[in-house]
Scaffold this motif. Sequence first.
Motif, short mmCIF file in Angstrom:
data_model
loop_
_atom_site.label_atom_id
_atom_site.label_comp_id
_atom_site.label_asym_id
_atom_site.label_seq_id
_atom_site.Cartn_x
_atom_site.Cartn_y
_atom_site.Cartn_z
N PRO A 1 0.82 -1.22 0.00
CA PRO A 1 0.00 0.00 0.00
C PRO A 1 0.85 1.26 0.00
CG PRO A 1 0.04 -0.98 2.19
CD PRO A 1 0.74 -1.95 1.28
N ALA A 2 0.35 2.30 -0.65
CA ALA A 2 1.00 3.61 -0.60
C ALA A 2 0.93 4.16 0.81
CB ALA A 2 0.32 4.56 -1.58
N ALA A 3 1.85 5.06 1.12
CA ALA A 3 1.95 5.58 2.49
C ALA A 3 0.67 6.27 2.94
CB ALA A 3 3.13 6.55 2.58
N GLU A 4 -0.04 6.92 2.00
CA GLU A 4 -1.22 7.70 2.37
C GLU A 4 -2.48 6.86 2.49
OE1 GLU A 4 -0.67 8.30 -2.15
OE2 GLU A 4 0.56 7.98 -0.36
N VAL A 5 -2.40 5.56 2.17
CA VAL A 5 -3.56 4.69 2.29
C VAL A 5 -3.83 4.40 3.77
CG1 VAL A 5 -4.44 2.36 1.81
CG2 VAL A 5 -3.22 3.62 0.04
N THR B 1 -12.23 5.47 4.06
CA THR B 1 -12.37 6.88 4.43
C THR B 1 -13.16 7.63 3.37
OG1 THR B 1 -10.23 6.81 5.57
CG2 THR B 1 -11.13 8.98 5.04
N GLU B 2 -14.24 8.26 3.77
CA GLU B 2 -15.02 9.06 2.83
C GLU B 2 -14.29 10.37 2.54
OE1 GLU B 2 -19.33 11.33 2.67
OE2 GLU B 2 -19.23 9.33 3.60
N GLN B 3 -14.14 10.68 1.25
CA GLN B 3 -13.45 11.90 0.83
C GLN B 3 -14.43 13.07 0.67
OE1 GLN B 3 -9.69 11.68 -0.03
NE2 GLN B 3 -10.35 10.20 1.51
N PHE B 4 -15.50 12.84 -0.06
CA PHE B 4 -16.53 13.87 -0.19
C PHE B 4 -17.76 13.26 -0.86
CE2 PHE B 4 -16.89 14.95 -4.69
CZ PHE B 4 -15.74 14.36 -5.22
N ARG B 5 -18.84 14.01 -0.86
CA ARG B 5 -20.07 13.60 -1.54
C ARG B 5 -20.43 14.64 -2.60
NH1 ARG B 5 -24.12 10.67 2.83
NH2 ARG B 5 -22.48 9.60 4.02
N TRP B 6 -21.03 14.13 -3.68
CA TRP B 6 -21.52 15.02 -4.74
C TRP B 6 -23.00 14.76 -4.93
CZ3 TRP B 6 -24.15 14.84 -9.27
CH2 TRP B 6 -24.07 15.97 -10.10
N GLY B 7 -23.76 15.84 -5.00
CA GLY B 7 -25.20 15.71 -5.23
C GLY B 7 -25.96 15.33 -3.97
N SER B 8 -27.24 15.60 -3.98
CA SER B 8 -28.11 15.28 -2.84
C SER B 8 -29.13 14.23 -3.26
CB SER B 8 -28.86 16.53 -2.36
OG SER B 8 -27.94 17.51 -1.93
N CYS C 1 -9.11 1.42 2.48
CA CYS C 1 -8.08 1.10 3.46
C CYS C 1 -7.26 -0.10 2.98
CB CYS C 1 -8.72 0.81 4.82
SG CYS C 1 -9.65 -0.75 4.88
N THR C 2 -6.20 -0.39 3.71
CA THR C 2 -5.28 -1.46 3.32
C THR C 2 -5.98 -2.82 3.23
OG1 THR C 2 -4.65 -1.67 5.65
CG2 THR C 2 -3.25 -0.31 4.24
N GLY C 3 -6.98 -3.06 4.06
CA GLY C 3 -7.64 -4.36 4.08
C GLY C 3 -8.70 -4.54 3.02
N ASP C 4 -9.04 -3.47 2.29
CA ASP C 4 -10.12 -3.56 1.31
C ASP C 4 -9.64 -3.36 -0.12
OD1 ASP C 4 -12.87 -4.03 0.82
OD2 ASP C 4 -13.27 -1.88 0.61
N MET C 5 -8.35 -3.06 -0.30
CA MET C 5 -7.83 -2.84 -1.64
C MET C 5 -7.70 -4.15 -2.41
SD MET C 5 -4.94 0.10 -1.74
CE MET C 5 -3.74 -0.91 -0.90
N GLY C 6 -7.76 -4.06 -3.72
CA GLY C 6 -7.54 -5.21 -4.57
C GLY C 6 -6.09 -5.67 -4.54
N PHE C 7 -5.87 -6.86 -5.05
CA PHE C 7 -4.57 -7.53 -4.99
C PHE C 7 -3.46 -6.69 -5.64
CE2 PHE C 7 -1.47 -10.50 -6.87
CZ PHE C 7 -1.10 -11.24 -5.75
N SER C 8 -3.75 -6.12 -6.81
CA SER C 8 -2.71 -5.44 -7.59
C SER C 8 -2.57 -3.95 -7.27
CB SER C 8 -2.98 -5.59 -9.09
OG SER C 8 -2.90 -6.94 -9.48
N ALA C 9 -3.46 -3.40 -6.47
CA ALA C 9 -3.50 -1.95 -6.25
C ALA C 9 -2.58 -1.52 -5.11
CB ALA C 9 -4.92 -1.51 -5.97
N ARG C 10 -2.02 -0.32 -5.27
CA ARG C 10 -1.30 0.31 -4.17
C ARG C 10 -2.11 1.46 -3.58
NH1 ARG C 10 2.12 4.76 -5.01
NH2 ARG C 10 3.56 3.88 -3.48
N LYS C 11 -3.09 1.94 -4.35
CA LYS C 11 -3.99 2.99 -3.86
C LYS C 11 -5.26 2.95 -4.71
CE LYS C 11 -4.30 7.98 -2.94
NZ LYS C 11 -3.58 9.29 -3.02
#
Length: 426
Positions: free
Chosen positions: A109-113, A123-130, A322-332
């Motif tokens: 995983p990348a450091a910021e994950v 982690t929720e980043q933001f929402r768009w629309g109501s 988060c680190t536990g939910d990422m796919g096998f090949s992904a770093r972020k």
Amino acid sequence: MHDIRMIRENPAGFDAALARRGLPAAADALLQRDEAHRSLLTQAQTAQARRNEASKLIGQAKARKDEATAAALMAEVGALKEDLPRIEAAAAAEGEALTAALAALPNLPAAEVPDGADEADNTEQFRWGSPRAFDFDPREHADFAPALGLDFEGAAAISGTRFAALRGPMARLHRALGQFMLDRQTVSNDYVEVAPPLLVRDEAMFGTGQLPKFAEDLFRTTDGRWLIPTAEVSLTNLVRERILDPADLPLRFTALTPCFRSEAGSAGRDTRGLIRQHQFEKVELVAICTPEQSAAEHDHMLAAAEGILQALELPYRRMLLCTGDMGFSARKTFDLEVWLPGQQAYREISSVSNCGDFQARRMNARYRPEGEKGTRFLHTLNGSGLAVGRTLVAVLENYQQADGSVSVPAALIPYMGGVDRLSPAA
């Protein structure tokens, strides 16, 4: 695939990154196998060099008429000739075992994950629309869309569960969504359309990380090929075993293809409706770039996927996995989750991942930096732009009306030949 040299240089850092994935330490075992492999290679090289040297000395001894020395050297060469294949075979076997051990481990995983065990720790980043305020109780698409042409029973009679047939205006709306997405990605976001193979070999599945770990989630043909679970496999492997000119980078590919998944690891989940099917269509986005371009390409791909949801006026939220939910090949990875009023929940509609050089190492896909003799591994990224079936679900549920009809989003009306509503059959 991981770089064994990096593990040699920083075994503690490698194990710490695996621990963030919830995995046990692996560096010691990998380095022991690496040392055994290198030792056997050295033995083979030493034996080959001595064999060559002794072969020359035989001629010199015979020229001196030193038959005893010549005979001893000939016996030594004969022994080496018998022993060398065994050493080379052992070295090859140890190398294959090392490669298999490295290939079985997920990307770091990348450091910021954020650290976490599962989707609850994303982690929720933001929402768009109501979310729309309904003046009636909104229903799930599986409850009202059959009257509009969504046929589960007919498909089940042909193929079994987790298949659907779309009829009439429903089929047209599905087609309109795919064409709209493809046009947006090619015209507005600089992705090049590709019509790729749907059947691929083992090497392609290995290159993007589906094999060997996820074979049970795939469909295999009787001749040993695999039906693609996503066009990521075909698009990313277009650069396998190639050395690219950095002046040509980044490469951006997109494709609208059927996708096939056995869903062996998802038994019992989303058995109703179109959310989780064995066959579905998806517009895939893939980027191939240098490490320096990687972060910007991730942002570009994310914006391309989000732009579809915004154009269709579908409320969504962006999640950093988060680190536990990422796919096998992904770093972020960022997931986009669309609001489904029938479920009163946000559901994933796109994953946009940066894989770093993980897939490129498995594919041996490289570039040669300007002014350098050596090559470096590329970075690869992939994302859904979007999953057509899940977007159809989102449109049906968000645009449903009290009388069972569905309004067509304004952006799709030109693709529907001016049709602005799907109505139940009389």
